[in-house]
Every structure is written in C-alpha cells, then in structure tokens.
Design a protein around this motif. Sequence first.
Motif, mmCIF file in Angstrom:
data_model
loop_
_atom_site.group_PDB
_atom_site.id
_atom_site.type_symbol
_atom_site.label_atom_id
_atom_site.label_comp_id
_atom_site.label_asym_id
_atom_site.label_seq_id
_atom_site.Cartn_x
_atom_site.Cartn_y
_atom_site.Cartn_z
ATOM 1 N N ARG A 67 -2.438 0.259 -4.794
ATOM 2 C CA ARG A 67 -2.499 1.587 -5.388
ATOM 3 C C ARG A 67 -1.105 1.998 -5.899
ATOM 4 N NH1 ARG A 67 -5.937 5.770 -4.565
ATOM 5 N NH2 ARG A 67 -7.170 4.477 -3.198
ATOM 6 N N ARG A 74 -6.043 -3.277 2.746
ATOM 7 C CA ARG A 74 -7.495 -3.442 2.910
ATOM 8 C C ARG A 74 -8.215 -3.893 1.647
ATOM 9 N NH1 ARG A 74 -9.177 2.909 3.947
ATOM 10 N NH2 ARG A 74 -8.548 3.714 1.926
ATOM 11 N N ARG A 75 -7.547 -3.845 0.505
ATOM 12 C CA ARG A 75 -8.180 -4.301 -0.746
ATOM 13 C C ARG A 75 -7.354 -5.450 -1.327
ATOM 14 N NH1 ARG A 75 -8.204 -0.691 -4.976
ATOM 15 N NH2 ARG A 75 -6.535 0.595 -4.130
ATOM 16 N N ARG A 124 7.933 15.916 -1.344
ATOM 17 C CA ARG A 124 8.007 15.714 0.101
ATOM 18 C C ARG A 124 9.409 15.352 0.595
ATOM 19 N NH1 ARG A 124 4.484 11.710 2.027
ATOM 20 N NH2 ARG A 124 4.341 10.701 0.042
ATOM 21 N N GLY A 162 -1.240 0.284 0.944
ATOM 22 C CA GLY A 162 -1.062 -0.309 -0.383
ATOM 23 C C GLY A 162 -0.565 0.689 -1.400
ATOM 24 N N GLU A 208 7.414 1.030 -0.498
ATOM 25 C CA GLU A 208 8.794 1.493 -0.333
ATOM 26 C C GLU A 208 9.298 1.100 1.056
ATOM 27 O OE1 GLU A 208 10.576 5.401 -2.128
ATOM 28 O OE2 GLU A 208 9.690 5.881 -0.202
ATOM 29 N N ASP A 266 2.536 3.740 -2.652
ATOM 30 C CA ASP A 266 3.992 3.751 -2.847
ATOM 31 C C ASP A 266 4.752 3.792 -1.517
ATOM 32 O OD1 ASP A 266 4.230 3.550 -5.606
ATOM 33 O OD2 ASP A 266 3.881 5.683 -5.901
ATOM 34 N N SER A 267 4.217 4.570 -0.562
ATOM 35 C CA SER A 267 4.914 4.666 0.736
ATOM 36 C C SER A 267 5.009 3.299 1.390
ATOM 37 C CB SER A 267 4.172 5.592 1.697
ATOM 38 O OG SER A 267 4.172 6.889 1.211
HETATM 39 P P1 NAP Z 1 -1.512 6.892 -0.861
HETATM 40 O O1 NAP Z 1 -1.053 6.774 -2.267
HETATM 41 O O2 NAP Z 1 -2.655 7.762 -0.537
HETATM 42 O O3 NAP Z 1 -1.809 5.419 -0.358
HETATM 43 C C1 NAP Z 1 -2.339 5.203 0.909
HETATM 44 C C2 NAP Z 1 -2.593 3.706 1.051
HETATM 45 O O4 NAP Z 1 -3.028 3.457 2.371
HETATM 46 C C3 NAP Z 1 -3.673 3.202 0.106
HETATM 47 O O5 NAP Z 1 -3.320 1.934 -0.380
HETATM 48 C C4 NAP Z 1 -4.904 3.154 1.003
HETATM 49 O O6 NAP Z 1 -5.775 2.111 0.660
HETATM 50 C C5 NAP Z 1 -4.310 2.834 2.351
HETATM 51 N N1 NAP Z 1 -5.109 3.403 3.431
HETATM 52 C C6 NAP Z 1 -5.529 4.681 3.596
HETATM 53 N N2 NAP Z 1 -6.198 4.831 4.737
HETATM 54 C C7 NAP Z 1 -6.220 3.606 5.313
HETATM 55 C C8 NAP Z 1 -6.773 3.119 6.515
HETATM 56 N N3 NAP Z 1 -7.418 3.914 7.368
HETATM 57 N N4 NAP Z 1 -6.607 1.813 6.801
HETATM 58 C C9 NAP Z 1 -5.937 1.000 5.957
HETATM 59 N N5 NAP Z 1 -5.382 1.407 4.811
HETATM 60 C C10 NAP Z 1 -5.529 2.699 4.489
HETATM 61 O O7 NAP Z 1 -0.335 7.395 0.115
HETATM 62 P P2 NAP Z 1 1.240 7.173 -0.001
HETATM 63 O O8 NAP Z 1 1.575 5.764 -0.282
HETATM 64 O O9 NAP Z 1 1.806 7.802 1.218
HETATM 65 O O10 NAP Z 1 1.651 8.029 -1.260
HETATM 66 C C11 NAP Z 1 1.293 9.421 -1.312
HETATM 67 C C12 NAP Z 1 1.880 10.010 -2.601
HETATM 68 O O11 NAP Z 1 3.316 10.000 -2.532
HETATM 69 C C13 NAP Z 1 1.525 9.204 -3.839
HETATM 70 O O12 NAP Z 1 1.331 10.087 -4.903
HETATM 71 C C14 NAP Z 1 2.737 8.351 -4.081
HETATM 72 O O13 NAP Z 1 2.893 7.975 -5.437
HETATM 73 C C15 NAP Z 1 3.858 9.269 -3.612
HETATM 74 N N6 NAP Z 1 5.035 8.483 -3.176
HETATM 75 C C16 NAP Z 1 5.981 8.176 -4.103
HETATM 76 C C17 NAP Z 1 7.079 7.430 -3.732
HETATM 77 C C18 NAP Z 1 8.123 7.108 -4.736
HETATM 78 O O14 NAP Z 1 7.853 7.260 -5.915
HETATM 79 N N7 NAP Z 1 9.300 6.695 -4.342
HETATM 80 C C19 NAP Z 1 7.228 6.957 -2.429
HETATM 81 C C20 NAP Z 1 6.229 7.286 -1.506
HETATM 82 C C21 NAP Z 1 5.133 8.030 -1.889
HETATM 83 P P3 NAP Z 1 -6.637 2.154 -0.691
HETATM 84 O O15 NAP Z 1 -5.678 1.831 -1.775
HETATM 85 O O16 NAP Z 1 -7.667 1.121 -0.469
HETATM 86 O O17 NAP Z 1 -7.192 3.544 -0.768
#
Ligand code: NAP
Length: 313
Positions: free
Chosen positions: A185, A180-181, A289, A157, A163, A159-160
Amino acid sequence: MTHHHVLIIGSGPAGLTAAIYAARANLAPLVIEGEPSSTSDQPGGQLMLTTEVENFPGFPAGIMGPDLMLRFREQAQRFGAEFLTEKVTAVDLSVRPFNVSVRNTEYTADAIIVSTGAQSLMLGLEEESRLLGHGLSTCATCDGFFFRGQEIAVVGGGDSALEEASFLTKFASKVTLVHRRDSLRASKIMQDRALSNPKIQPMWNTVVERLVGTDKLEGALVRNLVTGETSTLPVTGLFVAIGHRPNTDLFRGMLDMAESGYLITKPDSSYTNIEGVFACGDVQDDTYRQAITAAGSGCMAAIDCERWLENQH
Ligand code: NAP
C-alpha cells in the motif's frame, strides 16, 4: 462539581501547547492529562514512548521524548494551567456548560479542547500485552537501537511499515517485512527504497499467528495465506506498523468524525461541529502526525477557543 472556563482533554504536544496559550490568555485551563498506567491515554502522549526526538525545532542536539513533554508541561504550569492525572470517562456535549466526568467526579466547562491523540493498532494476538516492550514494539525510532545485529520483522505494507523497516536496517542484521497481501500500500518511493535495501526481505501473503517466547520474544509463527503453510521466523524483535487509531470513542455520536474515527475540524481552524468544542493534534490529523504539527494545531485551538469565549460575553 468544579467549573472551568476551558478544559483540555489530553496532554500530548497539542494539548500542552493549547494549555500554554490558554493559560497565558488568563483562561486558567484544567488539563485532564490521562492515566500513567495506560498505553493509549498516558500523560504526555505518544512521545512518552519515544526515545530521541531530533526534528523538534529548537533542539539542535535532539531531546528525549519524555523530557520534551516535561518541558511543555512545566511551561504550561508556569502560566497557571492545572493538571489532573486521570482519564475522562464520559462527556456530555449536549448541555451548557459542557459536562465532563472523571469516574464519579463531574467537571463543567464553557469550552473544551479535545487533544486525545491516537494510538498504534495491534495485531490482536494474545501474547502482545505480555511481550510489548520485550521484543515486541510499535516504535522503531524508540526501540531500534536494542536490536543491533539481530534478526527482526516488521508487520504491515503501508508507508509506516516501510519507513520503519528501512530505518531498522541501521541496526538489525536482517529485516523481514511480513505483509498479508502480495502488493504494498506504501508510496512508490518508499517501496523502491525498502525493496532495494539488501537487508529487507519481503514475505508476501503472510500473517503472524502467534508470538513465541515467555519473558521475551524468541520468534513469530507465521502463516502463508495462499499455501496455508506455517513456519517460525527466528526473530528477537517484531515491529507492528499497521496503522493508528484515534482516541475518539468518548465523542462518538457527538462530534463529527471520519469513518476512520478521526475528528473532523472545519477548514483552517480547530472548530468541530459543536460550538465551543475544539480539536487539535493527532486526534484530527491522520496526515502529518508530527509533534510540531500537533503543537501548532494546539496553538490554533487555544486561539480559536479564546476568541470564541470572548464573543460569548
Ligand atoms: P496504512 O496506510 O493504513 O497501512 C497499514 C498497513 O498495515 C496496510 O498495508 C495493511 O494491509 C496492514 N494491516 C492493517 N491491519 C493489519 C492486520 N490486522 N494484520 C496485518 N496487516 C495489517 O497505515 P500507515 O502505514 O500507518 O500509514 C497511515 C498514513 O500515514 C498513510 O496515509 C501514509 O501514507 C502516512 N504515512 C506517511 C509517511 C511518510 O510519507 N513518510 C510515513 C508513515 C505514514 P493492507 O494493505 O492489506 O490493507
């Protein structure tokens, strides 16, 4: 035991750029590049799991990830960087010179550049290792093309996940977003974009409990956490997009790291808390990244390292 001025651990865009710069500074770096069989420590880093890279400057027609990394490597070799295709098993940063073990072989170094990168988090399901690359994926850019006209799901949930879900609608007939919620996020703009896409259907309060299929993915057993109901999503592709984990276990207790495990570098530099140890690339960057930012920080690390070594003599 062999000694090197500079030892670089990891060989993604950060490590290989550091190698190019260090080699051109006559530091003859040794790059311990990782193990080909490993998903987290493969030589070349995460770009080895990618297909086309279209945003690396200098390649207007795009380039395949593995080809790009091969070019980085050749360029570093041209200036005298040496490569060891192994995985570091232990480091001792409390001694000078530093000590790095690769199984039973010891290497010493005056300076170390850490560029061990990060890896995708997985759900922890038993079937994951069997089905990864056979319907299960952690990289929409790499694998989206294989799912043209098919029904797929994305887990997460953030940004990844959003996207990836948006990107995958270019290929898939339907994308179910399993979260899961009941709230996301991800940033508002990403939410708006994804949720207004008619091909994306969110599935709230839901987790994947089991992957169905022997040789290839045939479905995903999901459970609604509110009602307890289970059902099978008839998907042929499942993309796990729940975040990344930096490869920093080797340095725990030695190098300062955030709670998330990402190494902490001093502002505007690649300096870690230990003099002579520098960090670059995704292992210390949870914000950008990108291959190009990793390469840029690899250049910084090599320059910081060269200047630091110069001051030691
Ligand atoms: P993240 O923000 O940590 O989100 C992870 C998501 O996966 C959360 O929604 C989380 O749920 C869920 N999750 C985690 N463990 C899980 C599990 N075991 N089972 C089911 N769901 C699970 O990670 P991310 O999306 O990779 O982003 C990482 C960072 O990179 C962030 O700061 C993001 O803003 C940035 N990013 C930016 C861009 C962009 O701007 N273009 C693109 C990609 C990433 P919960 O919400 O319930 O915790």
